[in-house]
Design a protein around this motif. Structure first.
Motif, short mmCIF file in Angstrom:
data_model
loop_
_atom_site.label_atom_id
_atom_site.label_comp_id
_atom_site.label_asym_id
_atom_site.label_seq_id
_atom_site.Cartn_x
_atom_site.Cartn_y
_atom_site.Cartn_z
N VAL A 22 0.83 -1.21 0.00
CA VAL A 22 0.00 0.00 0.00
C VAL A 22 0.86 1.26 0.00
O VAL A 22 0.47 2.30 -0.54
CB VAL A 22 -0.96 0.00 1.21
CG1 VAL A 22 -1.78 1.28 1.25
CG2 VAL A 22 -1.90 -1.19 1.16
N THR A 23 2.06 1.18 0.57
CA THR A 23 2.93 2.37 0.62
C THR A 23 3.46 2.75 -0.76
O THR A 23 3.78 3.92 -0.99
CB THR A 23 4.14 2.13 1.55
OG1 THR A 23 5.01 1.13 0.97
CG2 THR A 23 3.70 1.67 2.93
N ILE A 34 -0.93 4.37 7.11
CA ILE A 34 -1.77 3.30 6.58
C ILE A 34 -2.40 2.49 7.70
O ILE A 34 -3.62 2.25 7.71
CB ILE A 34 -0.94 2.38 5.66
CG1 ILE A 34 -0.46 3.17 4.43
CG2 ILE A 34 -1.75 1.15 5.23
CD1 ILE A 34 0.58 2.45 3.61
N ILE A 59 -5.53 5.17 -0.52
CA ILE A 59 -5.44 3.94 0.29
C ILE A 59 -6.64 3.04 0.04
O ILE A 59 -6.49 1.86 -0.28
CB ILE A 59 -5.33 4.28 1.79
CG1 ILE A 59 -4.00 4.98 2.09
CG2 ILE A 59 -5.45 2.99 2.62
CD1 ILE A 59 -3.88 5.46 3.52
#
Length: 340
Positions: A22-23, A34, A59
């Protein structure tokens, strides 16, 4: 005990990889943001997430659905591969052996060329057409291969190869006749999780849960089946019914996975085979491990696919093939040596 500990640690690794994935992207997001956002989302809903609106959108609407979908797809393909290898008693079997991939590609090709772009039940008409054709192809191959004694494994494989060849020829013919859509068709057949939404996740979530329960429930039966059909029948196992049910459920699960991701090869072939080499063929553990490691393999492949070239996304099917192809050759050499 060691197996269960290893599996638990693997689940932790998978969760860590999901957060790391996700980063990554054109906008880097810190892991602590997150984690905090996900915790707030679970506790208070989307309105309770306190991060910036643009970060929240990235996100929860862009990256998280894609990552979860990659995890679920990898798990389904890997578990299906483990089951097919048990049924066919061949470590070279994979989820596409009965023409599922070609059927899905044929359906997607028809939708791309002849049907207008539209959404139905929250999913693209292309995905739905791919799913319907994949299921239809699987059922057709199954019934053609069926005999009075049950499903003949050799006939099933041969019929699957014939259908794959014929459908691939039709796809090539349609691409030549409609060259404007050829690139869209080619991109779909390479596999991708780009621009996927929560609708796709919901589509695949329930079948994934059903598949996990159904396949693990029959883990002991698969252990008996790999000992040989005659011995399995002498122990009271209805091998015809087991093979039929497992073939149909795996065809369904694979068709659903392919319909939302496109054609992604080698996952169901490589992952369960390597687990079997390391931990043996006890299927209750093998299926659980295939679920986790299929997810890890697919997530890593997708992360590489969207990070390898700046500003350009490589289809994930290319990455899995580049990784899986050489590994498949190694496995094939080992398999042929064991036959001698």
């Amino acid at each position: 005990m060691k197996k269960n500990l290893f599996l638990s640690l693997s689940c932790v690794v998978l969760l860590a990889l999901m957060v790391y994935a996700v980063t990554l992207g054109s906008v880097y997001i810190e892991p602590k943001i997150i984690l905090r956002s996900i915790i707030e989302w679970i506790k208070y809903g989307m309105d309770g997430v306190t991060c910036d609106d643009s970060i929240r959108f990235i996100i929860f609407e862009v990256r998280l659905p894609r990552i979860i979908l990659a995890v679920l797809t990898g798990s389904l393909l890997s578990m299906a591969g483990a089951v097919y290898q048990a049924i066919f008693q061949n470590p070279m079997a994979d989820p596409y052996v009965i023409g599922i991939s070609s059927g899905a590609a044929f359906g997607a090709t028809i939708a791309i060329i002849f049907l207008p772009p539209m959404m139905l039940l929250g999913n693209s008409i292309v995905s739905l057409a791919a799913f319907v054709c994949a299921i239809f192809t699987s059922i057709l191959v199954y019934f053609i291969s069926k005999t009075k004694r049950g499903v003949d494994t050799f006939s099933l494989l041969l019929t699957g190869v014939v259908f794959s060849t014929v459908l691939s020829s039709f796809i090539s013919l349609m691409m030549l006749a409609h060259q404007d859509e050829a690139m869209k068709i080619m991109t779909w057949t390479m596999g991708s999780f780009n621009a996927k939404s929560w609708n796709h996740v919901i589509t695949i979530l329930v079948p994934t849960v059903v598949g996990i329960f159904f396949t693990i429930y029959h883990g002991k039966d698969l252990n008996v089946l790999v000992m040989g059909e005659e011995e399995a029948m002498s122990m009271g196992l209805d091998t015809k019914r087991l093979k039929r049910n497992m073939l149909l459920i795996c065809a369904l699960l694979t068709s659903i996975a392919v319909s939302v991701s496109g054609i992604i090869g080698f996952v169901g072939l490589i992952v369960p085979h390597f687990i079997r080499l390391i931990f043996g063929s006890e299927h209750k553990f093998l299926l659980k491990a295939s679920f986790v490691f299929g997810a890890i393999f697919m997530l890593l492949s997708d992360t590489i696919a969207r990070s390898l070239i700046s500003g350009f996304e490589v289809p994930v099917g290319i990455i899995t093939s580049l990784i899986g192809g050489p590994l498949f050759l190694i496995l094939l050499v080992r398999y042929r040596r064991n036959l001698k």
